[in-house]
Design an enzyme around this catalytic site. Structure first.
Site, PDB file in Angstrom:
ATOM      1  N   SER A 130      38.373  42.982  40.403  1.00  0.00           N
ATOM      2  CA  SER A 130      37.001  42.482  40.340  1.00  0.00           C
ATOM      3  C   SER A 130      36.033  43.562  39.881  1.00  0.00           C
ATOM      4  O   SER A 130      36.278  44.762  40.037  1.00  0.00           O
ATOM      5  CB  SER A 130      36.553  41.978  41.712  1.00  0.00           C
TER       6      SER A 130
HETATM    7  N1  SAH Z   1      41.677  42.309  45.531  1.00  0.00           N
HETATM    8  C1  SAH Z   1      42.301  42.524  44.249  1.00  0.00           C
HETATM    9  C2  SAH Z   1      41.917  41.423  43.269  1.00  0.00           C
HETATM   10  C3  SAH Z   1      43.154  40.843  42.691  1.00  0.00           C
HETATM   11  S1  SAH Z   1      42.978  39.355  41.754  1.00  0.00           S
HETATM   12  C4  SAH Z   1      41.981  43.910  43.707  1.00  0.00           C
HETATM   13  O1  SAH Z   1      41.203  44.644  44.326  1.00  0.00           O
HETATM   14  O2  SAH Z   1      42.513  44.273  42.667  1.00  0.00           O
HETATM   15  C5  SAH Z   1      43.582  38.163  42.903  1.00  0.00           C
HETATM   16  C6  SAH Z   1      44.992  38.334  43.368  1.00  0.00           C
HETATM   17  O3  SAH Z   1      45.273  37.229  44.232  1.00  0.00           O
HETATM   18  C7  SAH Z   1      46.064  38.292  42.277  1.00  0.00           C
HETATM   19  O4  SAH Z   1      46.831  39.443  42.334  1.00  0.00           O
HETATM   20  C8  SAH Z   1      46.886  37.052  42.622  1.00  0.00           C
HETATM   21  O5  SAH Z   1      48.254  37.181  42.323  1.00  0.00           O
HETATM   22  C9  SAH Z   1      46.650  36.931  44.115  1.00  0.00           C
HETATM   23  N2  SAH Z   1      46.896  35.623  44.709  1.00  0.00           N
HETATM   24  C10 SAH Z   1      46.574  34.408  44.244  1.00  0.00           C
HETATM   25  N3  SAH Z   1      46.972  33.453  45.099  1.00  0.00           N
HETATM   26  C11 SAH Z   1      47.557  34.105  46.142  1.00  0.00           C
HETATM   27  C12 SAH Z   1      48.188  33.676  47.360  1.00  0.00           C
HETATM   28  N4  SAH Z   1      48.308  32.377  47.692  1.00  0.00           N
HETATM   29  N5  SAH Z   1      48.682  34.610  48.183  1.00  0.00           N
HETATM   30  C13 SAH Z   1      48.598  35.942  47.887  1.00  0.00           C
HETATM   31  N6  SAH Z   1      48.017  36.399  46.766  1.00  0.00           N
HETATM   32  C14 SAH Z   1      47.514  35.488  45.898  1.00  0.00           C
END
Ligand code: SAH
Length: 223
Positions: free
Chosen positions: A72
């Site tokens: 993000s």
């Molecule tokens: N907090 C992260 C943002 C990652 S983007 C950072 O600081 O980089 C969102 C993430 O959520 C992705 O890696 C995606 O694979 C994950 N995601 C989506 N659905 C999910 C679920 N049901 N359980 C765990 N992770 C999930």
């Protein structure tokens, strides 16, 4: 040639300056929680993005981290962290580990971090990165995060960093009393409202804030 290699091998002090500028230009004024600002200054965001993008790590937008996922925008990370009103020693569950950056920011603030990722490759790469950075107190798990992490519940705080159609019921059940959850909730896959959920004295209330755009929260209680 010489200039080229100098550009490639940035000195750590360059990144320190970039972090300082990121805080001054993108966060100060809008983010008032000093602990959040200190964490944004302290965590080396460029180490959480692919090498080719490191020089852009402190810009005011999200960046791709592979597998169709993104880290993000700094402001959104800081805003969600501030909305958590977290204090050192609290436990927090993060859904969507991704790059591990948000988890590192939360750990920097003295929180006990539990983070769940469902993409296998990201999970392993990030786990390794966190360990190499000495962030071994962050607990990671490869699973569908919409089911929470029951063995370690309840959590004082929950942060969801992917956007789903609703607030997953298991996450509500695993939120402590008192507790706060910050989660993007979407009418469509493309756009969500940031929602803050409070549990206090047995009552749950939710307040919608501004619009945000996150990658999909998938899984049993996701899209
Ligand atoms: N907090 C992260 C943002 C990652 S983007 C950072 O600081 O980089 C969102 C993430 O959520 C992705 O890696 C995606 O694979 C994950 N995601 C989506 N659905 C999910 C679920 N049901 N359980 C765990 N992770 C999930």
């Amino acid at each position: 040639m010489e200039q080229h290699s100098r550009k490639k091998n940035r000195m750590p002090s360059d990144y320190r300056r970039q972090r300082e500028r990121m805080v001054e230009e993108q966060l100060e004024g809008r983010i008032t929680d000093e602990a959040v600002l200190a964490a944004m200054r302290g965590v080396h965001r460029h180490l959480f993005v692919p090498e080719a993008l490191q020089v852009r790590a402190y810009e005011d937008h999200p960046l791709p981290i592979g597998y169709g996922q993104t880290i993000s925008q700094p402001y959104i990370v800081a805003l969600m962290t501030q909305l958590l009103e977290a204090r050192p020693g609290m436990s927090i569950l993060e859904i969507g580990t991704g790059s591990g950056y948000q988890a590192a920011v939360l750990a920097h603030m003295g929180l006990e971090v539990f983070t769940v990722e469902r993409v296998r490759e990201l999970y392993f790469a990030t786990k390794e990165l966190l360990l190499s950075l000495g962030l071994h107190t962050i607990r990671t798990r490869l699973a569908d995060g919409t089911l929470g992490w029951e063995e370690n519940a309840p959590f004082d705080r929950i942060i969801v960093t992917a956007g789903g159609p609703d607030i997953p019921v298991p996450l509500l059940e695993q939120l402590a009393d008192p507790g706060i959850m910050v989660i993007p909730v979407g009418q469509t896959r493309r756009e969500q409202r940031l929602v803050r959920v409070f549990r206090q004295d047995g009552k749950v209330t939710a307040r919608a804030l501004g619009n945000v755009a996150f990658v999909d929260l998938v899984g049993d209680h996701g899209w």
